[in-house]
Design a protein around this motif. Structure first.
Motif, PDB file in Angstrom:
ATOM      1  N   LYS A  16      -2.551   8.608   5.305  1.00 48.45           N
ATOM      2  CA  LYS A  16      -3.704   7.815   4.925  1.00 48.45           C
ATOM      3  C   LYS A  16      -3.370   6.964   3.719  1.00 48.45           C
ATOM      4  CE  LYS A  16      -6.942  11.289   6.558  1.00 48.45           C
ATOM      5  NZ  LYS A  16      -8.051  12.177   6.209  1.00 48.45           N
ATOM      6  N   GLU A  17      -4.007   5.810   3.652  1.00 47.03           N
ATOM      7  CA  GLU A  17      -3.786   4.896   2.541  1.00 47.03           C
ATOM      8  C   GLU A  17      -4.419   5.454   1.273  1.00 47.03           C
ATOM      9  OE1 GLU A  17      -5.092   0.402   1.243  1.00 47.03           O
ATOM     10  OE2 GLU A  17      -5.195   0.969   3.360  1.00 47.03           O
ATOM     11  N   MET A  18      -3.650   5.423   0.190  1.00 48.93           N
ATOM     12  CA  MET A  18      -4.144   5.878  -1.105  1.00 48.93           C
ATOM     13  C   MET A  18      -4.755   4.706  -1.862  1.00 48.93           C
ATOM     14  SD  MET A  18      -0.986   8.124  -2.502  1.00 48.93           S
ATOM     15  CE  MET A  18      -1.689   8.086  -4.118  1.00 48.93           C
ATOM     16  N   LYS A  19      -5.531   5.005  -2.871  1.00 54.89           N
ATOM     17  CA  LYS A  19      -6.089   3.951  -3.710  1.00 54.89           C
ATOM     18  C   LYS A  19      -5.063   3.526  -4.731  1.00 54.89           C
ATOM     19  CE  LYS A  19     -10.180   2.629  -6.144  1.00 54.89           C
ATOM     20  NZ  LYS A  19     -11.508   2.992  -6.547  1.00 54.89           N
ATOM     21  N   ILE A  77       0.844  -1.195   0.000  1.00 56.51           N
ATOM     22  CA  ILE A  77       0.000   0.000   0.000  1.00 56.51           C
ATOM     23  C   ILE A  77       0.878   1.243   0.000  1.00 56.51           C
ATOM     24  CG2 ILE A  77      -1.942  -1.091   1.159  1.00 56.51           C
ATOM     25  CD1 ILE A  77      -0.976   0.322   3.731  1.00 56.51           C
ATOM     26  N   THR A  78       0.316   2.350  -0.417  1.00 60.08           N
ATOM     27  CA  THR A  78       1.014   3.636  -0.404  1.00 60.08           C
ATOM     28  C   THR A  78       0.312   4.551   0.592  1.00 60.08           C
ATOM     29  OG1 THR A  78       1.526   3.353  -2.735  1.00 60.08           O
ATOM     30  CG2 THR A  78       1.804   5.546  -1.831  1.00 60.08           C
ATOM     31  N   LEU A  79       1.094   5.162   1.475  1.00 63.74           N
ATOM     32  CA  LEU A  79       0.561   6.085   2.474  1.00 63.74           C
ATOM     33  C   LEU A  79       0.959   7.503   2.090  1.00 63.74           C
ATOM     34  CD1 LEU A  79       1.652   4.050   5.603  1.00 63.74           C
ATOM     35  CD2 LEU A  79      -0.651   4.201   4.691  1.00 63.74           C
ATOM     36  N   GLU A  80      -0.014   8.413   2.097  1.00 67.88           N
ATOM     37  CA  GLU A  80       0.226   9.796   1.721  1.00 67.88           C
ATOM     38  C   GLU A  80      -0.118  10.712   2.877  1.00 67.88           C
ATOM     39  OE1 GLU A  80      -2.330  11.992  -1.200  1.00 67.88           O
ATOM     40  OE2 GLU A  80      -0.520  11.698  -2.398  1.00 67.88           O
ATOM     41  N   CYS A  81       0.684  11.751   3.076  1.00 69.02           N
ATOM     42  CA  CYS A  81       0.481  12.682   4.189  1.00 69.02           C
ATOM     43  C   CYS A  81      -0.817  13.463   4.012  1.00 69.02           C
ATOM     44  CB  CYS A  81       1.651  13.642   4.281  1.00 69.02           C
ATOM     45  SG  CYS A  81       1.585  14.694   5.731  1.00 69.02           S
ATOM     46  N   SER A  82      -1.483  13.726   5.127  1.00 61.65           N
ATOM     47  CA  SER A  82      -2.735  14.470   5.076  1.00 61.65           C
ATOM     48  C   SER A  82      -2.507  15.972   4.970  1.00 61.65           C
ATOM     49  CB  SER A  82      -3.582  14.164   6.304  1.00 61.65           C
ATOM     50  OG  SER A  82      -2.887  14.547   7.472  1.00 61.65           O
ATOM     51  N   CYS A  83      -1.267  16.426   5.076  1.00 63.61           N
ATOM     52  CA  CYS A  83      -0.968  17.863   4.985  1.00 63.61           C
ATOM     53  C   CYS A  83      -0.747  18.310   3.546  1.00 63.61           C
ATOM     54  CB  CYS A  83       0.266  18.196   5.815  1.00 63.61           C
ATOM     55  SG  CYS A  83       1.799  17.550   5.116  1.00 63.61           S
TER      56      CYS A  83
END
Length: 65
Positions: free
Chosen positions: A62-65, A11-17
């Motif tokens: 958060k996990e990206m699609k 999975i890829t996690l991307e910052c919420s900021c």
């Protein structure tokens, strides 16, 4: 021959900021982490607290699609 996909996926996690326009940023762009998760145990998207070098603090990723 190739193997079947198991229960673990990447999975890829991307910052919420990423949408914030803060002038105190160290770098430009979006920061991402990669990780694995077991899709049988956690079918929903996950959120993890990780360090974001863009905003220079620990933030939700958060996990990206």
């Amino acid at each position: 021959m190739g193997k079947n996909k198991g229960a673990r996926i990447v999975i890829t996690l991307e910052c919420s900021c990423r949408n914030l326009t803060n002038t105190n940023k160290r770098r430009k762009g979006i920061f991402r982490y990669t990780s694995t998760k077991n899709r049988k145990n956690t079918p929903s998207r996950i959120e993890l607290m990780k360090f974001c070098p863009t905003c220079n603090k620990h933030d939700k990723f958060k996990e990206m699609k």
